[in-house]
Structure formats: structure tokens, C-alpha cells
Design a protein around this motif. Sequence first.
Motif, PDB file in Angstrom:
ATOM      1  N   PRO A  93      14.209  20.733  33.012  1.00  8.13           N
ATOM      2  CA  PRO A  93      13.756  19.728  33.972  1.00  8.13           C
ATOM      3  C   PRO A  93      12.603  18.897  33.397  1.00  8.13           C
ATOM      4  CG  PRO A  93      13.885  21.900  34.991  1.00  8.13           C
ATOM      5  CD  PRO A  93      14.041  22.092  33.516  1.00  8.13           C
ATOM      6  N   ALA A  94      12.424  17.714  33.908  1.00  3.22           N
ATOM      7  CA  ALA A  94      11.310  16.856  33.490  1.00  3.22           C
ATOM      8  C   ALA A  94       9.996  17.605  33.652  1.00  3.22           C
ATOM      9  CB  ALA A  94      11.298  15.581  34.327  1.00  3.22           C
ATOM     10  N   GLY A  95       9.127  17.483  32.654  1.00  2.00           N
ATOM     11  CA  GLY A  95       7.817  18.103  32.720  1.00  2.00           C
ATOM     12  C   GLY A  95       7.763  19.565  32.324  1.00  2.00           C
ATOM     13  N   GLN A  96       8.893  20.204  32.074  1.00  2.00           N
ATOM     14  CA  GLN A  96       8.912  21.621  31.703  1.00  2.00           C
ATOM     15  C   GLN A  96       8.653  21.782  30.202  1.00  2.00           C
ATOM     16  OE1 GLN A  96      12.638  23.898  31.339  1.00  2.00           O
ATOM     17  NE2 GLN A  96      11.738  25.343  32.781  1.00  2.00           N
ATOM     18  N   LEU A  97       7.730  22.652  29.844  1.00  2.00           N
ATOM     19  CA  LEU A  97       7.430  22.929  28.447  1.00  2.00           C
ATOM     20  C   LEU A  97       8.616  23.651  27.808  1.00  2.00           C
ATOM     21  CD1 LEU A  97       4.985  22.531  26.572  1.00  2.00           C
ATOM     22  CD2 LEU A  97       4.331  24.875  27.102  1.00  2.00           C
ATOM     23  N   HIS A  98       9.072  23.141  26.663  1.00  2.00           N
ATOM     24  CA  HIS A  98      10.186  23.768  25.946  1.00  2.00           C
ATOM     25  C   HIS A  98      10.118  23.417  24.462  1.00  2.00           C
ATOM     26  CE1 HIS A  98      11.634  19.719  26.885  1.00  2.00           C
ATOM     27  NE2 HIS A  98      12.354  19.807  25.785  1.00  2.00           N
ATOM     28  N   GLY A  99      10.610  24.295  23.643  1.00  2.00           N
ATOM     29  CA  GLY A  99      10.762  24.094  22.203  1.00  2.00           C
ATOM     30  C   GLY A  99      12.125  24.649  21.831  1.00  2.00           C
ATOM     31  N   MET A 100      12.468  24.602  20.548  1.00  2.00           N
ATOM     32  CA  MET A 100      13.766  25.131  20.140  1.00  2.00           C
ATOM     33  C   MET A 100      13.673  25.621  18.709  1.00  2.00           C
ATOM     34  SD  MET A 100      17.547  23.424  20.343  1.00  2.00           S
ATOM     35  CE  MET A 100      17.456  23.306  22.096  1.00  2.00           C
ATOM     36  N   SER A 101      14.425  26.684  18.414  1.00  2.49           N
ATOM     37  CA  SER A 101      14.519  27.181  17.046  1.00  2.49           C
ATOM     38  C   SER A 101      15.941  27.659  16.796  1.00  2.49           C
ATOM     39  CB  SER A 101      13.520  28.320  16.807  1.00  2.49           C
ATOM     40  OG  SER A 101      13.833  29.428  17.621  1.00  2.49           O
ATOM     41  N   ASN A 102      16.261  27.811  15.512  1.00  4.18           N
ATOM     42  CA  ASN A 102      17.571  28.310  15.109  1.00  4.18           C
ATOM     43  C   ASN A 102      17.359  29.680  14.476  1.00  4.18           C
ATOM     44  OD1 ASN A 102      19.981  28.982  13.929  1.00  4.18           O
ATOM     45  ND2 ASN A 102      20.293  27.038  12.902  1.00  4.18           N
TER      46      ASN A 102
ATOM     47  N   VAL B 208      22.778  16.412  23.058  1.00  2.00           N
ATOM     48  CA  VAL B 208      21.657  16.292  23.992  1.00  2.00           C
ATOM     49  C   VAL B 208      21.858  15.061  24.876  1.00  2.00           C
ATOM     50  CG1 VAL B 208      19.154  15.998  24.194  1.00  2.00           C
ATOM     51  CG2 VAL B 208      20.107  17.337  22.290  1.00  2.00           C
ATOM     52  N   PHE B 209      21.615  15.234  26.173  1.00  2.00           N
ATOM     53  CA  PHE B 209      21.627  14.124  27.121  1.00  2.00           C
ATOM     54  C   PHE B 209      20.226  14.011  27.718  1.00  2.00           C
ATOM     55  CE2 PHE B 209      25.997  15.509  26.946  1.00  2.00           C
ATOM     56  CZ  PHE B 209      26.707  14.326  26.919  1.00  2.00           C
ATOM     57  N   GLU B 210      19.643  12.822  27.680  1.00  2.00           N
ATOM     58  CA  GLU B 210      18.330  12.552  28.261  1.00  2.00           C
ATOM     59  C   GLU B 210      18.523  11.635  29.463  1.00  2.00           C
ATOM     60  OE1 GLU B 210      15.949  10.843  25.166  1.00  2.00           O
ATOM     61  OE2 GLU B 210      15.916  12.711  24.023  1.00  2.00           O
ATOM     62  N   PHE B 211      17.961  12.045  30.611  1.00  2.00           N
ATOM     63  CA  PHE B 211      18.134  11.314  31.868  1.00  2.00           C
ATOM     64  C   PHE B 211      16.797  10.728  32.293  1.00  2.00           C
ATOM     65  CE2 PHE B 211      20.966  14.986  31.647  1.00  2.00           C
ATOM     66  CZ  PHE B 211      22.206  14.391  31.801  1.00  2.00           C
ATOM     67  N   GLN B 212      16.543   9.474  31.963  1.00  2.00           N
ATOM     68  CA  GLN B 212      15.266   8.849  32.269  1.00  2.00           C
ATOM     69  C   GLN B 212      15.385   7.954  33.497  1.00  2.00           C
ATOM     70  OE1 GLN B 212      13.299   7.209  28.836  1.00  2.00           O
ATOM     71  NE2 GLN B 212      14.274   8.687  27.488  1.00  2.00           N
ATOM     72  N   LYS B 213      14.496   8.193  34.472  1.00  2.00           N
ATOM     73  CA  LYS B 213      14.510   7.421  35.729  1.00  2.00           C
ATOM     74  C   LYS B 213      14.035   6.015  35.523  1.00  2.00           C
ATOM     75  CE  LYS B 213      13.886  11.291  38.803  1.00  2.00           C
ATOM     76  NZ  LYS B 213      13.124  11.829  39.882  1.00  2.00           N
TER      77      LYS B 213
ATOM     78  N   ASP C 222       8.911  16.832  28.121  1.00  2.00           N
ATOM     79  CA  ASP C 222       9.406  15.466  28.214  1.00  2.00           C
ATOM     80  C   ASP C 222       9.217  14.964  29.645  1.00  2.00           C
ATOM     81  OD1 ASP C 222      10.467  15.204  25.535  1.00  2.00           O
ATOM     82  OD2 ASP C 222      12.039  16.601  26.147  1.00  2.00           O
ATOM     83  N   PRO C 223       8.989  13.666  29.833  1.00  2.00           N
ATOM     84  CA  PRO C 223       8.832  13.121  31.181  1.00  2.00           C
ATOM     85  C   PRO C 223      10.182  12.879  31.876  1.00  2.00           C
ATOM     86  CG  PRO C 223       8.499  11.383  29.572  1.00  2.00           C
ATOM     87  CD  PRO C 223       8.692  12.669  28.799  1.00  2.00           C
ATOM     88  N   TYR C 224      11.264  13.372  31.289  1.00  2.00           N
ATOM     89  CA  TYR C 224      12.618  13.201  31.820  1.00  2.00           C
ATOM     90  C   TYR C 224      13.396  14.506  31.628  1.00  2.00           C
ATOM     91  CZ  TYR C 224      12.861  12.206  26.840  1.00  2.00           C
ATOM     92  OH  TYR C 224      12.695  12.268  25.480  1.00  2.00           O
ATOM     93  N   ALA C 225      14.457  14.675  32.401  1.00  2.00           N
ATOM     94  CA  ALA C 225      15.306  15.861  32.297  1.00  2.00           C
ATOM     95  C   ALA C 225      16.188  15.765  31.049  1.00  2.00           C
ATOM     96  CB  ALA C 225      16.177  15.989  33.542  1.00  2.00           C
ATOM     97  N   VAL C 226      16.478  16.934  30.470  1.00  2.00           N
ATOM     98  CA  VAL C 226      17.292  17.023  29.255  1.00  2.00           C
ATOM     99  C   VAL C 226      18.352  18.105  29.448  1.00  2.00           C
ATOM    100  CG1 VAL C 226      17.251  17.567  26.797  1.00  2.00           C
ATOM    101  CG2 VAL C 226      15.333  16.341  27.809  1.00  2.00           C
ATOM    102  N   ALA C 227      19.598  17.779  29.101  1.00  2.00           N
ATOM    103  CA  ALA C 227      20.688  18.766  29.105  1.00  2.00           C
ATOM    104  C   ALA C 227      21.211  18.881  27.676  1.00  2.00           C
ATOM    105  CB  ALA C 227      21.808  18.330  30.042  1.00  2.00           C
ATOM    106  N   ILE C 228      21.469  20.119  27.248  1.00  2.00           N
ATOM    107  CA  ILE C 228      21.912  20.396  25.879  1.00  2.00           C
ATOM    108  C   ILE C 228      23.178  21.233  25.935  1.00  2.00           C
ATOM    109  CG2 ILE C 228      21.303  21.543  23.706  1.00  2.00           C
ATOM    110  CD1 ILE C 228      18.321  21.065  24.560  1.00  2.00           C
ATOM    111  N   ILE C 229      24.167  20.858  25.128  1.00  2.00           N
ATOM    112  CA  ILE C 229      25.400  21.646  25.005  1.00  2.00           C
ATOM    113  C   ILE C 229      25.489  22.118  23.559  1.00  2.00           C
ATOM    114  CG2 ILE C 229      27.914  21.665  25.203  1.00  2.00           C
ATOM    115  CD1 ILE C 229      27.560  19.237  27.150  1.00  2.00           C
ATOM    116  N   VAL C 230      25.480  23.433  23.361  1.00  2.00           N
ATOM    117  CA  VAL C 230      25.556  24.009  22.019  1.00  2.00           C
ATOM    118  C   VAL C 230      27.015  23.988  21.565  1.00  2.00           C
ATOM    119  CG1 VAL C 230      25.087  26.032  20.585  1.00  2.00           C
ATOM    120  CG2 VAL C 230      23.585  25.497  22.525  1.00  2.00           C
TER     121      VAL C 230
END
Length: 106
Positions: free
Chosen positions: A82-91, A101-106, A53-61
Motif C-alpha cells: 500500500p502507499a506509504g508502507q515501508l518495503h524493500g526487496m532482496s533475492n 511491477v504495477f505502480e498506481f499513482q493517484k 512509495d507515495p503510491y500503491a505497488v503490485a508485484i507479480i513474481v
Amino acid sequence: FGKYAIYDSFARDAGKEGFSTRTVFEGPSQWLTRLQCHTSVLAPGAGYAPHADPYAVAIIVLDGEVETLGKRFAPHSVIFHPAGQLHGMSNPAKVPARYVVFEFQK
């Protein structure tokens, strides 16, 4: 909340694709062009491919478990991408995972 659009409730189920989201609020802040918060539900065995993502993301499980960044996270865990970091998610668990999820876009 000023200029924010506020929505009601939590994502209820994982939907047909095994993943669903529901917006809680979104809008600009003094320092961000867009601050967005949404709830998500990820079905057991479901997930999504790595992306950046071009923005930072914070996730609270909140419930269940998720796997990202090669680690498993249980309730009350906080994940930061952090913005630009490759990430995926699975259960990897046998119950739905619910998280905020919180997305922080500049």
C-alpha cells in the motif's frame, strides 16, 4: 492503449548494480494520474533498501524468488505494498528473480 506509451520487451539482465528495470507502459487512466508497469530483474544476493512509495505497488513474481515483508515469494506470487508502507526487496536464491511491477499513482 490510448494515451499510454508502450515499450517493448523484458528487462534482460540485472545490470552492474544487480538490479534493472524496463518500462512496459505508462500513462494516465480514468482514475489515476499515472499507471506504470515495468519488468525487473534482481540478481542473486542483490536487493534494495526499505523505502516508502507515495503510491500503491503490485508485484507479480515470474521467475526465481524474492524476499520482502519478511517473507519469501516464488513464481506466481502476488505482492501488494500500500502507499506509504515501508518495503524493500532482496533475492535470496541462486538464480535471477524476474517480476512485473504495477505502480498506481493517484
